[in-house]
Design an enzyme around this catalytic site. Structure first.
Site, PDB file in Angstrom:
ATOM      1  N   TYR A  78      -1.420   8.367   2.418  1.00 55.64           N
ATOM      2  CA  TYR A  78      -2.012   8.536   3.746  1.00 55.64           C
ATOM      3  C   TYR A  78      -3.277   7.697   3.912  1.00 55.64           C
ATOM      4  CZ  TYR A  78       1.294  12.384   4.066  1.00 55.64           C
ATOM      5  OH  TYR A  78       2.439  13.130   4.085  1.00 55.64           O
TER       6      TYR A  78
HETATM    7  C1  LIG Z   1       4.115  11.883  -0.846  1.00 58.29           C
HETATM    8  C2  LIG Z   1       5.463  11.231  -1.098  1.00 58.29           C
HETATM    9  C3  LIG Z   1       6.356  11.410   0.132  1.00 58.29           C
HETATM   10  C4  LIG Z   1       5.232   9.718  -1.310  1.00 58.29           C
HETATM   11  O1  LIG Z   1       6.469   9.079  -1.593  1.00 58.29           O
HETATM   12  P1  LIG Z   1       6.575   8.039  -2.812  1.00 58.29           P
HETATM   13  O2  LIG Z   1       7.816   7.259  -2.616  1.00 58.29           O
HETATM   14  O3  LIG Z   1       6.411   8.779  -4.068  1.00 58.29           O
HETATM   15  O4  LIG Z   1       5.241   7.198  -2.584  1.00 58.29           O
HETATM   16  P2  LIG Z   1       4.877   5.718  -2.161  1.00 58.29           P
HETATM   17  O5  LIG Z   1       5.798   5.160  -1.144  1.00 58.29           O
HETATM   18  O6  LIG Z   1       3.450   5.790  -1.821  1.00 58.29           O
HETATM   19  O7  LIG Z   1       5.069   4.921  -3.460  1.00 58.29           O
HETATM   20  C5  LIG Z   1       4.481   5.393  -4.630  1.00 58.29           C
HETATM   21  C6  LIG Z   1       3.884   4.284  -5.434  1.00 58.29           C
HETATM   22  O8  LIG Z   1       4.847   3.295  -5.681  1.00 58.29           O
HETATM   23  C7  LIG Z   1       4.208   2.043  -5.600  1.00 58.29           C
HETATM   24  N1  LIG Z   1       5.292   1.085  -5.396  1.00 58.29           N
HETATM   25  C8  LIG Z   1       6.095   0.705  -6.379  1.00 58.29           C
HETATM   26  N2  LIG Z   1       7.005  -0.152  -5.895  1.00 58.29           N
HETATM   27  C9  LIG Z   1       6.790  -0.295  -4.589  1.00 58.29           C
HETATM   28  C10 LIG Z   1       7.397  -1.059  -3.559  1.00 58.29           C
HETATM   29  N3  LIG Z   1       8.449  -1.849  -3.782  1.00 58.29           N
HETATM   30  N4  LIG Z   1       6.897  -0.963  -2.309  1.00 58.29           N
HETATM   31  C11 LIG Z   1       5.838  -0.170  -2.064  1.00 58.29           C
HETATM   32  N5  LIG Z   1       5.235   0.561  -3.015  1.00 58.29           N
HETATM   33  C12 LIG Z   1       5.690   0.497  -4.266  1.00 58.29           C
HETATM   34  C13 LIG Z   1       3.205   2.226  -4.501  1.00 58.29           C
HETATM   35  O9  LIG Z   1       2.146   1.299  -4.597  1.00 58.29           O
HETATM   36  C14 LIG Z   1       2.712   3.624  -4.757  1.00 58.29           C
HETATM   37  O10 LIG Z   1       1.671   3.639  -5.675  1.00 58.29           O
HETATM   38  P3  LIG Z   1       0.713   4.913  -5.901  1.00 58.29           P
HETATM   39  O11 LIG Z   1       1.578   6.156  -5.911  1.00 58.29           O
HETATM   40  O12 LIG Z   1       0.075   4.660  -7.202  1.00 58.29           O
HETATM   41  O13 LIG Z   1      -0.259   4.945  -4.766  1.00 58.29           O
HETATM   42  C15 LIG Z   1       6.159  11.783  -2.354  1.00 58.29           C
HETATM   43  O14 LIG Z   1       5.380  11.475  -3.473  1.00 58.29           O
HETATM   44  C16 LIG Z   1       6.406  13.270  -2.274  1.00 58.29           C
HETATM   45  O15 LIG Z   1       7.436  13.690  -1.753  1.00 58.29           O
HETATM   46  N6  LIG Z   1       5.457  14.060  -2.832  1.00 58.29           N
HETATM   47  C17 LIG Z   1       5.587  15.493  -2.887  1.00 58.29           C
HETATM   48  C18 LIG Z   1       5.657  16.113  -1.531  1.00 58.29           C
HETATM   49  C19 LIG Z   1       4.437  15.805  -0.696  1.00 58.29           C
HETATM   50  O16 LIG Z   1       3.295  15.900  -1.152  1.00 58.29           O
HETATM   51  N7  LIG Z   1       4.706  15.455   0.561  1.00 58.29           N
HETATM   52  C20 LIG Z   1       3.681  15.248   1.522  1.00 58.29           C
HETATM   53  C21 LIG Z   1       3.211  16.593   1.953  1.00 58.29           C
HETATM   54  S1  LIG Z   1       2.404  16.479   3.486  1.00 58.29           S
END
Ligand SMILES: CC(C)(COP(=O)(O)OP(=O)(O)OC[C@H]1O[C@@H](n2cnc3c(N)ncnc32)[C@H](O)[C@@H]1OP(=O)(O)O)[C@@H](O)C(=O)NCCC(=O)NCCS
Length: 183
Positions: free
Chosen positions: A148
């Site tokens: 975020y």
């Molecule tokens: C929050 C959530 C939706 C994020 O989804 P995600 O796919 O894990 O996260 P991102 O898209 O940010 O990617 C994660 C990491 O991959 C990295 N990454 C790796 N390859 C990537 C690519 N090809 N493109 C973009 N990012 C990439 C990003 O930089 C990011 O790094 P960071 O986590 O160290 O900041 C997920 O982690 C989740 O479901 N969490 C639990 C539930 C939750 O908290 N939901 C929100 C509640 S409001």
């Protein structure tokens, strides 16, 4: 892996899979998930509903997210509105898209799927702001918080308690469209 837009009917058709991803992502127990299922089904009928999903090989659900027009009379909107000063309320909530859920299955996290889902959901709403709530956490350790902040969400409310939940939440928001993001 592919990112797809979901209509309300798609979310309803995949409700069990979506609730399962939600439960795994948030670490929630089954009884809470059953209650949540009813809410999610009702949300699909709200105005300006937008949803996306990420499908893996074999079309299994790896992640999803959705939101809709935030409006008076909705429980979440009224809780947040009640905690804001009048000018803040006007700024954030009068023309607002509520990002309600955004989840990626734990074994698919860390590859940018959440960011793609978020960008897709926030490209297209006609509202002027987007607002969401997320549990308070260490901003540098929580993947959701890092995501975020990377999308330039700022604080609307911090350490806010919704009735019936003893965890503190942050309400975060930003203006739309997403024209300020690095490509
Ligand atoms: C929050 C959530 C939706 C994020 O989804 P995600 O796919 O894990 O996260 P991102 O898209 O940010 O990617 C994660 C990491 O991959 C990295 N990454 C790796 N390859 C990537 C690519 N090809 N493109 C973009 N990012 C990439 C990003 O930089 C990011 O790094 P960071 O986590 O160290 O900041 C997920 O982690 C989740 O479901 N969490 C639990 C539930 C939750 O908290 N939901 C929100 C509640 S409001």
């Amino acid at each position: 892996m592919r990112l797809v837009a979901w209509q309300a009917a798609d979310l309803l058709r995949h409700l069990d899979a979506a609730i399962s991803v939600y439960g795994q992502a948030m670490g929630y127990p089954q009884d809470l998930l059953e209650t949540r299922k009813g809410y999610v089904a009702a949300h699909a009928h709200r105005p300006d509903f937008r949803a996306v999903a990420t499908l893996g090989e074999g079309d299994e659900l790896l992640g999803f997210g959705y939101g809709y027009l935030s409006a008076p009379g909705q429980w979440w909107h009224d809780q947040v509105a009640g905690a804001l000063r009048r000018e803040q309320r006007r700024w954030w909530l009068t023309d607002c898209f509520e990002l309600v859920e955004l989840h990626v299955r734990p074994d698919a996290q860390g590859h940018g799927l959440g960011a793609r889902q978020l960008a897709a959901l926030l490209t297209g709403p006609r509202q002027r702001t987007v607002v969401l709530s997320t549990p308070e956490a260490d901003e540098t350790r929580s993947r959701a918080w890092r995501l975020y902040r990377r999308f330039f969400f700022s604080d609307v409310l911090r350490h806010f308690y919704f009735p019936g939940d003893d965890r503190p939440f942050a309400v975060l928001g930003r203006q739309l469209p997403l024209s300020d993001l690095p490509s």
